[in-house]
Design a protein around this motif. Sequence first.
Motif, PDB file in Angstrom:
ATOM      1  N   ILE A  39     -10.815   6.427  -8.101  1.00 56.83           N
ATOM      2  CA  ILE A  39      -9.632   6.097  -7.289  1.00 56.83           C
ATOM      3  C   ILE A  39      -9.980   6.111  -5.806  1.00 56.83           C
ATOM      4  CG2 ILE A  39      -7.303   6.864  -6.658  1.00 56.83           C
ATOM      5  CD1 ILE A  39      -7.067   8.068  -9.473  1.00 56.83           C
ATOM      6  N   ARG A  40     -10.794   7.105  -5.406  1.00 57.78           N
ATOM      7  CA  ARG A  40     -11.175   7.199  -3.993  1.00 57.78           C
ATOM      8  C   ARG A  40     -11.950   5.943  -3.564  1.00 57.78           C
ATOM      9  NH1 ARG A  40     -11.366  12.115  -1.150  1.00 57.78           N
ATOM     10  NH2 ARG A  40     -11.391  13.257  -3.134  1.00 57.78           N
ATOM     11  N   SER A  41     -12.835   5.510  -4.424  1.00 57.17           N
ATOM     12  CA  SER A  41     -13.624   4.313  -4.087  1.00 57.17           C
ATOM     13  C   SER A  41     -12.736   3.071  -4.017  1.00 57.17           C
ATOM     14  CB  SER A  41     -14.741   4.127  -5.115  1.00 57.17           C
ATOM     15  OG  SER A  41     -14.193   3.800  -6.386  1.00 57.17           O
ATOM     16  N   LYS A  42     -11.727   3.005  -4.915  1.00 59.04           N
ATOM     17  CA  LYS A  42     -10.806   1.863  -4.889  1.00 59.04           C
ATOM     18  C   LYS A  42     -10.002   1.839  -3.594  1.00 59.04           C
ATOM     19  CE  LYS A  42     -11.546   0.158  -9.085  1.00 59.04           C
ATOM     20  NZ  LYS A  42     -12.057  -1.227  -9.286  1.00 59.04           N
ATOM     21  N   PHE A  43      -9.550   3.016  -3.172  1.00 53.72           N
ATOM     22  CA  PHE A  43      -8.748   3.092  -1.947  1.00 53.72           C
ATOM     23  C   PHE A  43      -9.579   2.784  -0.704  1.00 53.72           C
ATOM     24  CE2 PHE A  43      -5.297   6.188  -3.727  1.00 53.72           C
ATOM     25  CZ  PHE A  43      -4.718   5.118  -4.390  1.00 53.72           C
ATOM     26  N   LYS A  44     -10.890   3.087  -0.774  1.00 57.07           N
ATOM     27  CA  LYS A  44     -11.748   2.863   0.400  1.00 57.07           C
ATOM     28  C   LYS A  44     -12.398   1.483   0.381  1.00 57.07           C
ATOM     29  CE  LYS A  44     -12.935   7.663   1.485  1.00 57.07           C
ATOM     30  NZ  LYS A  44     -14.021   8.667   1.606  1.00 57.07           N
ATOM     31  N   GLY A  45     -12.233   0.766  -0.727  1.00 56.01           N
ATOM     32  CA  GLY A  45     -12.890  -0.539  -0.869  1.00 56.01           C
ATOM     33  C   GLY A  45     -12.403  -1.556   0.132  1.00 56.01           C
ATOM     34  N   ASP A  46     -13.183  -2.629   0.247  1.00 55.16           N
ATOM     35  CA  ASP A  46     -12.842  -3.677   1.215  1.00 55.16           C
ATOM     36  C   ASP A  46     -11.663  -4.518   0.751  1.00 55.16           C
ATOM     37  OD1 ASP A  46     -16.340  -4.170   1.967  1.00 55.16           O
ATOM     38  OD2 ASP A  46     -14.835  -2.854   2.897  1.00 55.16           O
ATOM     39  N   LYS A  47     -11.614  -4.796  -0.579  1.00 57.35           N
ATOM     40  CA  LYS A  47     -10.555  -5.705  -1.039  1.00 57.35           C
ATOM     41  C   LYS A  47      -9.200  -5.003  -0.982  1.00 57.35           C
ATOM     42  CE  LYS A  47     -10.750  -4.736  -6.001  1.00 57.35           C
ATOM     43  NZ  LYS A  47     -10.774  -5.347  -7.328  1.00 57.35           N
ATOM     44  N   THR A  48      -8.192  -5.802  -0.733  1.00 53.84           N
ATOM     45  CA  THR A  48      -6.840  -5.272  -0.629  1.00 53.84           C
ATOM     46  C   THR A  48      -6.253  -5.095  -2.013  1.00 53.84           C
ATOM     47  OG1 THR A  48      -6.552  -6.447   1.446  1.00 53.84           O
ATOM     48  CG2 THR A  48      -4.559  -5.655   0.345  1.00 53.84           C
ATOM     49  N   LEU A  49      -5.726  -3.889  -2.289  1.00 51.41           N
ATOM     50  CA  LEU A  49      -5.120  -3.623  -3.583  1.00 51.41           C
ATOM     51  C   LEU A  49      -3.697  -4.157  -3.599  1.00 51.41           C
ATOM     52  CD1 LEU A  49      -6.208   0.104  -4.092  1.00 51.41           C
ATOM     53  CD2 LEU A  49      -7.252  -1.904  -5.125  1.00 51.41           C
ATOM     54  N   ASP A  50      -3.294  -4.725  -4.720  1.00 50.04           N
ATOM     55  CA  ASP A  50      -1.914  -5.185  -4.818  1.00 50.04           C
ATOM     56  C   ASP A  50      -0.999  -4.005  -5.193  1.00 50.04           C
ATOM     57  OD1 ASP A  50      -2.192  -4.732  -7.544  1.00 50.04           O
ATOM     58  OD2 ASP A  50      -2.540  -6.835  -8.025  1.00 50.04           O
ATOM     59  N   GLY A  51       0.310  -4.260  -5.191  1.00 47.05           N
ATOM     60  CA  GLY A  51       1.285  -3.195  -5.452  1.00 47.05           C
ATOM     61  C   GLY A  51       1.100  -2.555  -6.809  1.00 47.05           C
ATOM     62  N   TYR A  52       0.791  -3.373  -7.830  1.00 49.26           N
ATOM     63  CA  TYR A  52       0.618  -2.827  -9.183  1.00 49.26           C
ATOM     64  C   TYR A  52      -0.535  -1.830  -9.225  1.00 49.26           C
ATOM     65  CZ  TYR A  52      -1.142  -2.576 -13.949  1.00 49.26           C
ATOM     66  OH  TYR A  52      -1.635  -2.122 -15.149  1.00 49.26           O
ATOM     67  N   GLN A  53      -1.674  -2.205  -8.589  1.00 51.66           N
ATOM     68  CA  GLN A  53      -2.847  -1.322  -8.611  1.00 51.66           C
ATOM     69  C   GLN A  53      -2.576  -0.027  -7.844  1.00 51.66           C
ATOM     70  OE1 GLN A  53      -5.439  -4.409  -7.046  1.00 51.66           O
ATOM     71  NE2 GLN A  53      -6.690  -4.319  -8.925  1.00 51.66           N
ATOM     72  N   LYS A  54      -1.924  -0.154  -6.685  1.00 52.38           N
ATOM     73  CA  LYS A  54      -1.577   1.057  -5.937  1.00 52.38           C
ATOM     74  C   LYS A  54      -0.678   1.971  -6.772  1.00 52.38           C
ATOM     75  CE  LYS A  54      -1.786  -0.844  -1.236  1.00 52.38           C
ATOM     76  NZ  LYS A  54      -0.977  -1.190  -0.049  1.00 52.38           N
ATOM     77  N   LYS A  55       0.305   1.349  -7.422  1.00 49.68           N
ATOM     78  CA  LYS A  55       1.224   2.130  -8.256  1.00 49.68           C
ATOM     79  C   LYS A  55       0.471   2.855  -9.369  1.00 49.68           C
ATOM     80  CE  LYS A  55       3.601  -0.015 -11.396  1.00 49.68           C
ATOM     81  NZ  LYS A  55       4.578  -0.835 -12.122  1.00 49.68           N
ATOM     82  N   LYS A  56      -0.458   2.156 -10.004  1.00 56.21           N
ATOM     83  CA  LYS A  56      -1.210   2.749 -11.123  1.00 56.21           C
ATOM     84  C   LYS A  56      -2.051   3.926 -10.647  1.00 56.21           C
ATOM     85  CE  LYS A  56      -4.881   0.610 -12.555  1.00 56.21           C
ATOM     86  NZ  LYS A  56      -5.809  -0.370 -13.178  1.00 56.21           N
ATOM     87  N   TYR A  57      -2.763   3.735  -9.518  1.00 57.33           N
ATOM     88  CA  TYR A  57      -3.629   4.818  -9.044  1.00 57.33           C
ATOM     89  C   TYR A  57      -2.815   5.999  -8.514  1.00 57.33           C
ATOM     90  CZ  TYR A  57      -7.408   1.430  -9.528  1.00 57.33           C
ATOM     91  OH  TYR A  57      -8.295   0.532 -10.040  1.00 57.33           O
ATOM     92  N   VAL A  58      -1.710   5.718  -7.848  1.00 61.44           N
ATOM     93  CA  VAL A  58      -0.849   6.808  -7.367  1.00 61.44           C
ATOM     94  C   VAL A  58      -0.276   7.576  -8.548  1.00 61.44           C
ATOM     95  CG1 VAL A  58       1.341   7.316  -6.202  1.00 61.44           C
ATOM     96  CG2 VAL A  58      -0.306   5.781  -5.137  1.00 61.44           C
ATOM     97  N   CYS A  59       0.061   6.865  -9.628  1.00 62.82           N
ATOM     98  CA  CYS A  59       0.549   7.529 -10.840  1.00 62.82           C
ATOM     99  C   CYS A  59      -0.515   8.451 -11.422  1.00 62.82           C
ATOM    100  CB  CYS A  59       0.952   6.487 -11.885  1.00 62.82           C
ATOM    101  SG  CYS A  59       2.727   6.222 -11.965  1.00 62.82           S
ATOM    102  N   LYS A  60      -1.741   7.994 -11.423  1.00 61.78           N
ATOM    103  CA  LYS A  60      -2.831   8.837 -11.931  1.00 61.78           C
ATOM    104  C   LYS A  60      -2.977  10.106 -11.074  1.00 61.78           C
ATOM    105  CE  LYS A  60      -5.722   5.312 -14.163  1.00 61.78           C
ATOM    106  NZ  LYS A  60      -7.064   4.662 -14.189  1.00 61.78           N
ATOM    107  N   LEU A  61      -2.879   9.930  -9.746  1.00 66.62           N
ATOM    108  CA  LEU A  61      -2.965  11.104  -8.861  1.00 66.62           C
ATOM    109  C   LEU A  61      -1.816  12.083  -9.144  1.00 66.62           C
ATOM    110  CD1 LEU A  61      -3.938   9.480  -5.429  1.00 66.62           C
ATOM    111  CD2 LEU A  61      -5.417  10.749  -7.005  1.00 66.62           C
ATOM    112  N   LEU A  62      -0.631  11.553  -9.389  1.00 64.85           N
ATOM    113  CA  LEU A  62       0.514  12.407  -9.722  1.00 64.85           C
ATOM    114  C   LEU A  62       0.257  13.182 -10.998  1.00 64.85           C
ATOM    115  CD1 LEU A  62       3.807  10.421  -8.998  1.00 64.85           C
ATOM    116  CD2 LEU A  62       3.344  12.786  -8.388  1.00 64.85           C
TER     117      LEU A  62
END
Length: 936
Positions: A39-62
């Motif tokens: 998740i950390r690598s996805k958040f720091k990556g160059d490509k922009t994450l869409d809303g669905y991906q952000k939601k999924k990763y934030v859910c995992k963190l929760l």
Amino acid sequence: MPAVRGDGMRGLAVFISDIRNCKSKEAEIKRINKELANIRSKFKGDKTLDGYQKKKYVCKLLFIFLLGHDIDFGHMEAVNLLSSNKYSEKQIGYLFISVLVNTNSELIKLIIQSIKNDLASRNPIHVNLALQCIANIGSREMAEAFGNDIPKLLVSGDTMDVVKQSAALCLLRLFRTSQEIIPGGEWTSRIIHLLNDQHMGVVTAATSLIDALVKKNPEEYKGCVSLAVSRLSRIVTASYTDLQDYTYYFVPAPWLSVKLLRLLQNYTPPAEDPGVRGRLNECLETILNKAQEAPKSKKVQHSNAKNAVLFEAISLIIHNDSEANLLVRACNQLGQFLSNRETNLRYLALESMCHLATSEFSHEAVKKHQEVVILSMKMEKDVSVRQQAVDLLYAMCDKSNAEEIVQEMLNYLETADYSIREEMVLKVAILAEKYATDYTWYVDVILNLIRIAGDYVSEEVWYRVIQIVINRDEVQGYAAKTVFEALQAPACHENMVKVGGYILGEFGNLIAGDQRSSPSVQFQLLHSKYHLCSPMTRALLLSTYIKFINLFPEIKTQIQDVFKQDSNLRSADAELQQRASEYLQLSVIASSDVLATVLEEMPAFPERESSILAVLKKKKPGRVPENEVKESKSPTPVATSNHNNDINASTNQADLLGLSTPPTSQPHNASSTGVLLDVLGDIYSKPNNNVSAQNSSWVIDPKKFVCKNNGVLFENNLIQIGVKSEFRQNLGRLGLFYGNKTTTPLQTFVPTLLWGDDQAAKLSVQMKSVEPLLEAGAQIQQMINAECIDDYTDSPSISLSFVYNSVPQKITIKLPLTLNKFFEPTEMNGESFFARWKNLGNTNQQRSQKIFKASQAMDLQAARTKMLGFGMQLLDGIDPNPDNFVCAGIIHMRSQQVGCLLRLEPNKNAQMYRLTVRSSKESVSVEICELLADQF
């Protein structure tokens, strides 16, 4: 967590499945660390994450956070989700913010701006999400940021009903945090008129809000009464088809009815206008009538809803205490529940009847159910119901039925549960005194109490019988005869010995004419119990013996022989030793006239309220019926300036918590002359140890509680704060008890934990919130959980703020959470102790030593008590010097366990101590050494 539906957030579903399939804790942590890295690598990556991906990763963190792991990233992505127009993404963003974002976060300004945008949205779903987030966080910052927006949203004509409902509940949550958030003036009328709203959900939420506002300022919101009665009338007269959407199992709007009935209980009388009062009485009659109707359903939900409204209506009838017809009808209705098969109904009926028994209108109606209540006391399976039955018998007792009720209580006392015996003893003692027409009956009752439940008879009870006997000439001879007979039982409780010793010492001459109770027989009977008693009781008996010398000179020699015994003259107890030696000298050198003057009969006590009543009120605040806690009409002695402080433990200071523990004997360092005066003037002395009230706020010295877990933390003329705590390994739990000593509620009552984030890394402290209003004379409890993570040197504090009579008050209190609280005592033999001691002494970094002068007179017994209270295991017989103290223990922390050894060497000649602490960690040795050295 939101449900994972279909193929939505499949990655989250797979991750949760992987976690559940882990076979060990290590495997789970490994899988979580892998996911966090991804998740950390996805958040720091160059490509922009869409809303669905952000939601999924934030859910995992929760999910990872809910498993108990710390999350230190992902906050910005969650904040970005708040700006999404998709409900699921915005919902997850708000959920993350509510759970994981600290109010001190740098992102709080962005969050507040996002919430403001949603509050201004025309989409009611977005507005509700924002309101829920504000309510979940509920901080003072949120109250300040949205204090103007939410009230406007609540009363605006453009606001949708579902939003108004959420706004009312959100405002209630913020009001509990910051009471100044609610504007006054014209807003008051607009909020009150929400009770007239067409939408029942809005009315239900508004009623909860108005109830809280009324408690703060009843006069300002008095206009709510007529509207509440009007709304209640429409509900109780409606059929279940009229309010179809708000009917629960054939009961129209039961929860709103309950809220309205509770709201009306804030006013006495609830309605000054005769028309409103008449309409309210019609409502209450209708509710009582409906209770008599045949049930429309056999389901338990129907009876629960119906009875919830009924019991709240009865509470309002009791609160008003003005309509005789309603009170009697309520009593008859409750009487039907006493034989109901439902345990909860029987309990509630008994509880409500306790209040009805205190009303002049319904007292006689309650008495009609006496036999059923006595049967409940004896036969109920549930101890809490039996307790309520005892309370009701106490409340319904009067002159006409006192002897019967007292006898039934005495009969039941022999088999009563241990948890209620002490309270029953107090109630029997109070009833026997209050309704005694013949004080020989009272004496019989108290002596029976001691015989049946001696361990549960508090000092106040036997003090009281002494006071009454001394004040009444007509009962003194009977009391002496009765107690003499009671002492002849083979097994005689120590409290009986105390009463017998005192009464025979004063009035033994009244029965001495009978050969069966001659002076010699009385003395031998008392002395046969002497060696089985505690030192305090022996001291009392020695005082009785010197009284006997005055009353019965013929047995003077026998008594002097007792005074001369080594077990008395050379007793280890300084009190016994001093009394024996001084009484012996008094009997030898004093003439008969001097002896008669010094040992004359005790004078009558002044009249005052019984101390037993105060004890009962303290044990059961709010449970003692009002008519029983008023001043007793019976003569009630209290202390004189020079007699019997032990019998007169009356005090003007109320110890609301019951934590002030008086000493069991006199101070041992009193001078000889001082003790002789105490012995002759205050023969049975017991100093009052109530904490004196102070007006100034202060920070308590935590040293007081290093060697004890319970006590009074703070007390002034407004409030008493006590603590009771327990610890197991690296976990601790504290109960703080706040007692309001005034006759005025303490408002805006907010305890705040003072403990920095850097300190929390070593000691984690979690504090439960309390209600912001502490009623007059009431006591509330606040629980605090602590976990020792690593060794630390400071203790957390609580800053307590409240408003008394419109004047802000603030008190800062150090919590008794020192490092030694996490000790686990460790048994060791001499060989293993000294081997470990030597091993830990190889390096100076593992030990700490202090040589210091004693701050008080050296008392090895007192020192031993402190060592035991410190938390380590006291190892006796290990050190070659018997005066030295040797201890062992293990301090438990989350990160590690630290073994600790200790040696305290007192030098009586030099009045110095040497304290050595050795452990496997230098910082622990230093802190333990500092903590303990301050105790001597």
